[in-house]
Each structure stands twice: as structure tokens, then as C-alpha cells.
Design an enzyme around this catalytic site. Sequence first.
Site, PDB file in Angstrom:
ATOM      1  N   GLU A   1       0.833  -1.207   0.000  1.00  0.00           N
ATOM      2  CA  GLU A   1       0.000   0.000   0.000  1.00  0.00           C
ATOM      3  C   GLU A   1       0.864   1.252   0.000  1.00  0.00           C
ATOM      4  O   GLU A   1       1.994   1.255   0.501  1.00  0.00           O
ATOM      5  CB  GLU A   1      -0.945   0.054   1.210  1.00  0.00           C
ATOM      6  CG  GLU A   1      -2.196  -0.779   1.080  1.00  0.00           C
ATOM      7  CD  GLU A   1      -2.139  -2.036   1.906  1.00  0.00           C
ATOM      8  OE1 GLU A   1      -3.052  -2.869   1.778  1.00  0.00           O
ATOM      9  OE2 GLU A   1      -1.176  -2.191   2.673  1.00  0.00           O
ATOM     10  N   THR A   2       0.278   2.313  -0.560  1.00  0.00           N
ATOM     11  CA  THR A   2       0.848   3.657  -0.549  1.00  0.00           C
ATOM     12  C   THR A   2      -0.272   4.619  -0.173  1.00  0.00           C
ATOM     13  O   THR A   2      -1.400   4.463  -0.641  1.00  0.00           O
ATOM     14  CB  THR A   2       1.417   4.035  -1.927  1.00  0.00           C
ATOM     15  OG1 THR A   2       2.456   3.114  -2.277  1.00  0.00           O
ATOM     16  CG2 THR A   2       1.972   5.439  -1.940  1.00  0.00           C
TER      17      THR A   2
END
Length: 294
Positions: free
Chosen positions: A41-42
Site C-alpha cells: 500500500e501507498t
Amino acid sequence: MTVDVFTDRPFGGNQLAVFPDARGISASEMQALATELNLSETTFVLPPEDPVNTARVRIFTRTAEMPFAGHPNVGTGFVLADRAQNGELRFEEIAGLVQVRLERDVTGAVTGATVDAPQPLTVGVTLPLDLAAACAGIVPDGIVTAVHMPTMVSDGGNPRLLLEVTEAAMTAAAPDLAAFRRTVTDTPSLGGRLSLYLYRRDGAGLRARMFSPLAGTWEDAATGSAATLLAGFLLFLSGAERGAWDITQGVEMGRPSFLRSTAQRTPGGIRASVSGGCVPVLRGEATLPDAIVP
């Protein structure tokens, strides 16, 4: 900025990239950046729509935006610690308002955070043993059914299929992409998505592994949103008023992670939270066609 989440040392836990000021970045650019970074994830931080809140946070996997996730909120809270009010941050997300409480050591330094799941536990459908086992790459006898069948659960984030497994099955498990695709095609109620969270009893705590290959995450080192689901589901099964579970994940990947999860019954349903430490790793900038984004 990148941080390792659910660990107290660099190169453990789950990696997260955070863009602390994402103003001017389009949704398509956010997705492109998340794909480029190739982490589970970002997050992208924007001004809140309601000024009483800290920020609006958008979470992207390699392939899609997520309504909520655990380790991105813990890590983003750690990065934005200087914006906290009375030790708390309030993030606007697709799944709802997410409250993050900072954790500090005896010197007052921020070491991590606690995140509440944005919605109460929802228990969904069960899946046949053969389908669940095929997706996990294990034999059906590797799934423990004394307490529950493989069960879909949610609390505002991505639904997960929870499987209790034997020690041997935990070690042997490996996601079977073809089986994931067949299961999603043959089970319309899944809505085209499927993530597996395998757990087993390990002394006073729990060991876990998470597979989500359809979303580009072959295996996850630490899954905070799954930890809240597991805590809520175990409380649901036990009939108790509250409970706490320590979860170790990521060992098989060489990125050991430690998550502390709690759950309690409330008038609105079972609510759960997850806590863990964070360690900063990298700081840099991304080059976009018309801008340099700090």
C-alpha cells in the site's frame, strides 16, 4: 517517506510509502505511483473536507484504491505525528472516519499508533473447505473446523476469508492464483475479490499469514485490517465482552511483524482495533510530468 510498520526495527514489518502532501496529484497519478513503488500500500494525504479532522487519506494498492487498511493508517499516523491533537489524528477515508492514537515511549518519542476499524464487524458467507484449501495451496484436512468454517468477515475495509489452520498447513501454504480466480468466478457473492487470512494458535498468541494475489499482494508481511477482523471474529465466536490477541505475521517472508489487536462488544456491534510500532526508513521525492512532489 517510507516506514516499516508493525515492527521496532528497520527491514521488519510491512513497508509503507506516504506522500504527506498530495495536493495536485490526480487519482490516476496516485495509482501510477503506487504501482511504481510496488509496495502492498501507498497513502496520499490531502486536506480534510471537514476542518475538525486531521486529513483526508487515500490508500492505494498496486492495483486499486482501498476504503480502509490497517498498516497504512498506523504508518501514516506515525508520519503525521506533528499534526496530532491531544495524541490523536482523525483521517477521512472511503470507509468512514478513522481515529488514530499515537503511542510513545518513556522519553515521549512517538513509536507507533493504534487504529480503530471504521465499522463494526460483519460476518458473511462461508466457503467450502475444498475451495478455501485450494486457494491456500493446502490439503482440506489442514483447515481446522472445530470452531468455524472458512468465513468471510468485514469491518469497513477489504473483506477477508478467515481460516484456522494446523501448524503444518501454515508452513506449507502458498497461494494458488488459478484457484483464486476460479473461486471468484464461481462465487458471485465475493464481488470479484478474495483475500485469505490464515491463522493458528501459538501458545498464548496467534500466528498468521495473508494472501491476496488478485490484488497484486502475493503475501503480506503484516495486515492490520485483517488483525481487527480476526479479533472481532474471535470475540464473536467466544461470546465474551472483550478480548485481546497478539499476532505474529510475516515470519515466512523474512519480515517478522508483531500486531496487538483488541475487540469489544458495544451497543453498535463488535468494534476492534490494532496497534503496532513503526520505524522510518527512506525519504525522497517523486518526479511527475509537470512537478516535483515532496
